[in-house]
Design an enzyme around this catalytic site. Sequence first.
Site, short mmCIF file in Angstrom:
data_model
loop_
_atom_site.label_atom_id
_atom_site.label_comp_id
_atom_site.label_asym_id
_atom_site.label_seq_id
_atom_site.Cartn_x
_atom_site.Cartn_y
_atom_site.Cartn_z
N ASP A 34 0.82 -1.21 0.00
CA ASP A 34 0.00 0.00 0.00
C ASP A 34 0.86 1.27 0.00
OD1 ASP A 34 -2.29 -1.59 0.16
OD2 ASP A 34 -2.30 -1.55 2.35
N GLU A 199 -11.78 -1.91 -3.61
CA GLU A 199 -11.22 -1.19 -2.47
C GLU A 199 -10.07 -0.29 -2.93
OE1 GLU A 199 -9.83 -4.18 0.22
OE2 GLU A 199 -8.19 -4.82 -1.08
#
Length: 320
Positions: A34, A199
């Site tokens: 991420d 997401e």
Amino acid sequence: MNLKASLAFALLQAAAVYGYAKPGACSGACIIHDPSLIQNADGTYYRFSTGGGISVATASSMDGPWTGIGTVLPGGSSIDNSGRDDAWAPDVQKVGNLYHLYYSVSTFETQNSVIGLATSPTMEEGTWTDHGSIGVESREGDQYNAIDANLLVDGSANYMIFGSFWQNIFQVTLNGDATSPVTAPANVAFDPAGTHAVEGAYLYKYGDTYYLFYSWGSCCKYDQGMPAPGEEYRIKVCRSKSPTEGFIDADGIPCTEGGGTVVLESHDNVYGPGGQGVYTDPRLGPVLYYHYIDTNIGYADNQKQFGWNALDFSTGWPSV
């Protein structure tokens, strides 16, 4: 055909049909999850990522060498949540004279989630102030999961998108200093099929068009069980002339009705790219950055690599 053979065949098909470029070079600290990317005033790249209280690395160029310089939240978040010591999914943006880093505090696969904020004037270790929750939170039974925040500063307006699975991606407008919401959450993307595997969205403005990038599919734990070919992480996009509604894909399908055009998927030795952001690099122009599994290295989450590619918007749709 066994699963690994099926995967190899699917990767070859993607490479042959779409001709995706290989990720840009990376040296130094390239294992990441991420990522979020920005430069400071002198041009140094700062890269933030999940793990260790939000890990921070710096480099003189996009391809490194990346060097770890510490963490944003060494003592954990001040938010009262069981996940406070393992903040997720950072997003860093400059708001006025401060760097804002939004983070998620949660427990995997639950909706007991909170979006927090830390700020710094320089991004150097020890300069971050944790402000705790910004007031975007979720509980079991809500439509959304309050994780994976991303802020778009658009003139005097601050738009935050967030969400993961459940009813997918939502948006709120934040106040002038981007510290709390002034509107109720509104749905901007939803895939009604299957497990609603959408997401990690990122809202990016190019010209007068707003592009909603997001990750679709199974993200993690590939070493414990591989998803069916084509069900792994990939990066999709929808676009709109409005920052708050009307996002459609290249076929005109609304993003709230399962629309989404693939930007990057598994190819060659790249598997499951996602967790993306887009950065306007002063030398390279728009850059898509993300994490991915290098099939020549391994499939574990702690083996994910930092990837990046220049983006071409010449057709009106981004391509690597």
